[in-house]
Scaffold this motif. Structure first.
Motif, PDB file in Angstrom:
ATOM      1  N   GLY A  51      25.352 -15.803  -3.541  1.00  0.00           N
ATOM      2  CA  GLY A  51      26.615 -16.026  -2.850  1.00  0.00           C
ATOM      3  C   GLY A  51      26.764 -17.460  -2.392  1.00  0.00           C
ATOM      4  O   GLY A  51      26.045 -18.359  -2.822  1.00  0.00           O
ATOM      5  N   ASN A  52      27.726 -17.685  -1.468  1.00  0.00           N
ATOM      6  CA  ASN A  52      28.063 -19.051  -1.065  1.00  0.00           C
ATOM      7  C   ASN A  52      27.344 -19.466   0.211  1.00  0.00           C
ATOM      8  O   ASN A  52      26.820 -18.654   0.952  1.00  0.00           O
ATOM      9  N   GLY A  53      27.294 -20.766   0.444  1.00  0.00           N
ATOM     10  CA  GLY A  53      26.562 -21.332   1.558  1.00  0.00           C
ATOM     11  C   GLY A  53      25.243 -21.914   1.093  1.00  0.00           C
ATOM     12  O   GLY A  53      24.612 -21.404   0.167  1.00  0.00           O
ATOM     13  N   VAL A  54      24.811 -22.987   1.731  1.00  0.00           N
ATOM     14  CA  VAL A  54      23.645 -23.722   1.249  1.00  0.00           C
ATOM     15  C   VAL A  54      22.390 -22.858   1.156  1.00  0.00           C
ATOM     16  O   VAL A  54      21.693 -22.882   0.135  1.00  0.00           O
ATOM     17  N   PRO A  55      22.038 -22.051   2.183  1.00  0.00           N
ATOM     18  CA  PRO A  55      20.815 -21.246   2.040  1.00  0.00           C
ATOM     19  C   PRO A  55      20.877 -20.281   0.862  1.00  0.00           C
ATOM     20  O   PRO A  55      19.878 -20.091   0.164  1.00  0.00           O
ATOM     21  N   LEU A  56      22.041 -19.672   0.612  1.00  0.00           N
ATOM     22  CA  LEU A  56      22.152 -18.743  -0.509  1.00  0.00           C
ATOM     23  C   LEU A  56      22.110 -19.470  -1.840  1.00  0.00           C
ATOM     24  O   LEU A  56      21.502 -18.995  -2.804  1.00  0.00           O
ATOM     25  N   VAL A  57      22.756 -20.632  -1.919  1.00  0.00           N
ATOM     26  CA  VAL A  57      22.734 -21.391  -3.168  1.00  0.00           C
ATOM     27  C   VAL A  57      21.313 -21.867  -3.467  1.00  0.00           C
ATOM     28  O   VAL A  57      20.853 -21.812  -4.620  1.00  0.00           O
ATOM     29  N   MET A  58      20.600 -22.331  -2.441  1.00  0.00           N
ATOM     30  CA  MET A  58      19.203 -22.736  -2.642  1.00  0.00           C
ATOM     31  C   MET A  58      18.357 -21.546  -3.089  1.00  0.00           C
ATOM     32  O   MET A  58      17.536 -21.657  -4.010  1.00  0.00           O
ATOM     33  N   THR A  59      18.574 -20.405  -2.434  1.00  0.00           N
ATOM     34  CA  THR A  59      17.828 -19.204  -2.823  1.00  0.00           C
ATOM     35  C   THR A  59      18.163 -18.808  -4.247  1.00  0.00           C
ATOM     36  O   THR A  59      17.279 -18.446  -5.036  1.00  0.00           O
ATOM     37  N   GLY A  60      19.442 -18.895  -4.616  1.00  0.00           N
ATOM     38  CA  GLY A  60      19.845 -18.576  -5.977  1.00  0.00           C
ATOM     39  C   GLY A  60      19.184 -19.492  -6.994  1.00  0.00           C
ATOM     40  O   GLY A  60      18.804 -19.061  -8.086  1.00  0.00           O
TER      41      GLY A  60
ATOM     42  N   VAL B 240      24.629 -17.782   6.123  1.00  0.00           N
ATOM     43  CA  VAL B 240      24.609 -19.029   5.492  1.00  0.00           C
ATOM     44  C   VAL B 240      25.346 -20.055   6.271  1.00  0.00           C
ATOM     45  O   VAL B 240      26.138 -19.756   7.103  1.00  0.00           O
ATOM     46  N   CYS B 241      25.106 -21.185   5.837  1.00  0.00           N
ATOM     47  CA  CYS B 241      25.773 -22.230   6.478  1.00  0.00           C
ATOM     48  C   CYS B 241      27.110 -22.359   5.878  1.00  0.00           C
ATOM     49  O   CYS B 241      27.528 -23.387   5.477  1.00  0.00           O
ATOM     50  N   LEU B 242      27.755 -21.372   5.670  1.00  0.00           N
ATOM     51  CA  LEU B 242      28.908 -21.470   4.889  1.00  0.00           C
ATOM     52  C   LEU B 242      30.004 -22.131   5.574  1.00  0.00           C
ATOM     53  O   LEU B 242      31.096 -21.750   5.379  1.00  0.00           O
ATOM     54  N   THR B 243      29.999 -22.769   6.338  1.00  0.00           N
ATOM     55  CA  THR B 243      31.130 -23.388   6.901  1.00  0.00           C
ATOM     56  C   THR B 243      31.847 -24.175   5.977  1.00  0.00           C
ATOM     57  O   THR B 243      32.710 -24.608   6.191  1.00  0.00           O
ATOM     58  N   GLY B 244      31.682 -24.190   5.992  1.00  0.00           N
ATOM     59  CA  GLY B 244      32.511 -24.894   5.321  1.00  0.00           C
ATOM     60  C   GLY B 244      32.499 -25.377   4.395  1.00  0.00           C
ATOM     61  O   GLY B 244      31.817 -25.591   3.936  1.00  0.00           O
ATOM     62  N   ALA B 245      33.027 -25.540   4.559  1.00  0.00           N
ATOM     63  CA  ALA B 245      33.450 -25.638   3.358  1.00  0.00           C
ATOM     64  C   ALA B 245      33.502 -26.944   2.955  1.00  0.00           C
ATOM     65  O   ALA B 245      33.836 -27.435   3.466  1.00  0.00           O
TER      66      ALA B 245
END
Length: 566
Positions: free
Chosen positions: A541-550, A3-8
């Motif tokens: 989970g966290n990060g934009v791709p996971l949040v979009m998938t969720g 994911v693009c989880l960087t950050g946050a």
């Protein structure tokens, strides 16, 4: 789980105040360092185009079920668009002003330099494309996505540097210079990481049984060197002998608020995503994503209410029945979707006898975030740069085991003008936009706001001194501090206050093995019917791709469990 989880990084959770709160000033002459608050001063422009109030409240037609969504983060926007397309009557309540739509995806302009306040790595662009298409949008018509080159630059605190990108002609030689035979081991490690990505994403992120890749994934997991319950560090030791190579292929764990010593081995898939699939950036900034989604929601008749905080979720019997706003008004609806961080919702918005227990939930590492605007470009930095401690294990153990700020630490640097020159809006295009994320321990549980501020201030001072010291070891950056023309900071106390993040944990709940995949809190509340969750602390989970998938998975679930006309 890449994911693009960087950050946050995040969107404000409190109403704007009239001025910045001045933070620590250095004794030498330098620009003021301020705590970043959106819309607080005229010299900081926060991204977002506010739609007229009339447009934001377009009435929806049809007699489908009504849905109240708490918060206007990206998970909310995707959920709203998908449900509205299927005939649900959707209304969003967001406590912040309308130019804060998108939650943690936001930006600011400081002294002519644009900064991402939230995500800064765009990973898995096809997940974005799939999500936009599901919402009736074309991502590539909305924005230009450019691959970052090189993927990373990396520097250790002994002064050595490394370009971490297999496209670099010196990549193989640089690996071999650190450890003989390491390039062949790298290829074997990447093969395992690719299997984790190909098998893990569809089966454990999208929750769709995919039999053609699952046997290979299971077979890989059952080999001793790739056993998924190993820590990421233990996994890497099966391939590399040197600590530097272990550090170079595990620092991505920082983006999900973990350390390589408590992240599961399966997080090797992050390496596969970045080094095989690439890291990307939306030219013009990440804020274009929520801007496009909001526009689509309004086209579909979703009603937005900004400056309208939700105090609690109303429950009648066993079912959610709407929300109560901060101003005392009540809003009835058939379904409620909560986008604020899940532990906060459970602890403050739900009746005590109904809430999930959160006391044993574990949190990701917070960050101190620096935003340095300079009048000089520093070519030692790439678009993405990682700075690593040679005392790698201690640098993480101090944070995740001892709960203290380490004397030597790892940190991430974002300097996007290498890919997107429009980031620099200063006269002549001179200068640099440099964001730095420094991980910290979670704030202690049960302390008051004053103590959170005191601890965060200490960590801020230590983090700033350490960042300046490390920059001084990098080529051409010895004079970095004197070229700072604007500087702002957000600390764990700020993140906690602005986004209702327990213990300042900007990435939400930890992604440790006991809070991963199906073990992560469910998006459907176990004790309250018609109450659902979307966002970083629920599945997947966290990060934009996971949040979009969720959000896409939640839409499918609601269609099954609460059909629009049933």
């Amino acid at each position: 789980m890449r994911v693009c989880l960087t950050g946050a990084v995040l969107a404000l959770a409190c109403a704007p105040s009239t001025s910045f709160r001045t933070s620590l000033r250095r004794a030498r002459a330098m620009p003021p360092v301020t705590r970043l608050r959106a819309l607080e001063t005229p010299d900081v422009d926060v991204a977002g185009t506010a739609a007229p109030a009339s447009a934001a409240g377009a009435a929806q037609s049809g007699g489908g079920k009504s849905v109240t969504i708490v918060g206007a983060g990206v998970g909310s926007l995707v959920s709203a668009a998908l449900l509205a397309q299927d005939g649900y009557k959707v209304e969003i309540f967001e406590k912040n002003p309308e130019d804060q739509v998108g939650g943690r995806i936001n930006q600011a302009v400081i002294e002519g330099c644009r900064f991402e306040l939230g995500p800064s790595l765009l990973l898995l662009p096809d997940v974005y494309r799939k999500t936009f298409a599901a919402c009736g949008l074309d991502l590539d018509e909305e924005m230009t996505i450019a691959r970052v080159d090189p993927t990373y630059k990396a520097y250790f605190d002994d002064g050595t540097g490394f370009v971490l990108d297999p496209r670099d002609p010196d990549f193989k030689g640089n690996l071999e210079a650190i450890e003989a035979g390491s390039y062949e081991q790298y290829k074997k490690y990447m093969e395992s990481a690719e299997i984790n990505l190909e098998g893990g994403w569809p089966n454990f992120i999208e929750e769709k049984l995919t039999l053609d890749v699952l046997p290979k994934f299971i077979a890989n997991a059952l080999t001793p060197r790739n056993f998924p319950l190993l820590s990421h560090n233990q996994h890497l030791k099966q391939y590399f002998k040197t600590k530097k190579l272990n550090a170079l292929f595990s620092f991505q764990d920082l983006y999900v608020g973990l350390s390589p010593y408590n992240a599961p081995a399966v997080f090797s898939l992050l390496t596969a995503i970045e080094l095989s699939d690439g890291v990307y950036y939306p030219i013009g900034g990440f804020h274009q994503i929520p801007k496009a989604l909001r526009r689509r929601c309004e086209e579909l008749g979703v009603k937005f209410n900004f400056g309208a905080g939700v105090k609690k979720i109303s429950v009648e019997g066993r079912a959610a029945a709407g929300v109560e706003l901060d101003d005392g008004r009540s809003v009835e609806s058939d379904l409620v979707i909560a986008n604020p961080d899940l532990p906060f919702v459970e602890e403050t918005m739900i009746p005590a006898e109904k809430k999930r227990h959160t006391e044993n939930m574990e949190y990701s590492t917070p960050v101190v975030s620096f935003y340095f605007a300079t009048d000089k470009r520093f070519d030692a930095l790439g678009h993405h740069t990682i700075c690593l401690s040679t005392d790698y294990e201690r640098s993480w153990d101090d944070i995740v085991v001892e709960g203290k700020f380490p004397p030597n630490f790892n940190f991430y640097v974002h300097a996007p003008s290498r890919t997107d020159p429009s980031v620099i809006q200063r006269p002549g295009g001179e200068g640099d936009s440099i964001m730095v994320l420094v991980p910290t321990p979670p704030l202690p549980a049960g302390i008051d706001d004053a103590e959170k501020e005191r601890i965060s201030q200490e960590w801020y001072e230590q983090a700033r001194a350490g960042v300046i010291k490390q920059f001084g070891k990098m080529p051409g950056m010895q004079d970095f501090e004197k070229h700072i023309v604007g500087e702002q900071v957000r600390t764990p106390a700020d993140w906690g206050k602005l986004y209702n993040m327990n213990r300042g944990a900007v990435f939400g709940l930890s992604c440790k093995i006991s809070q991963l995949s199906f073990l992560r809190p469910s998006p459907r509340h176990p004790n309250i019917d018609n109450l659902y969750f979307v966002g970083a602390s629920t599945r997947p989970g966290n990060g934009v791709p996971l949040v979009m998938t969720g959000a896409r998975l939640l839409h499918e679930r609601i269609m099954r469990e609460a059909p629009v006309d049933a």
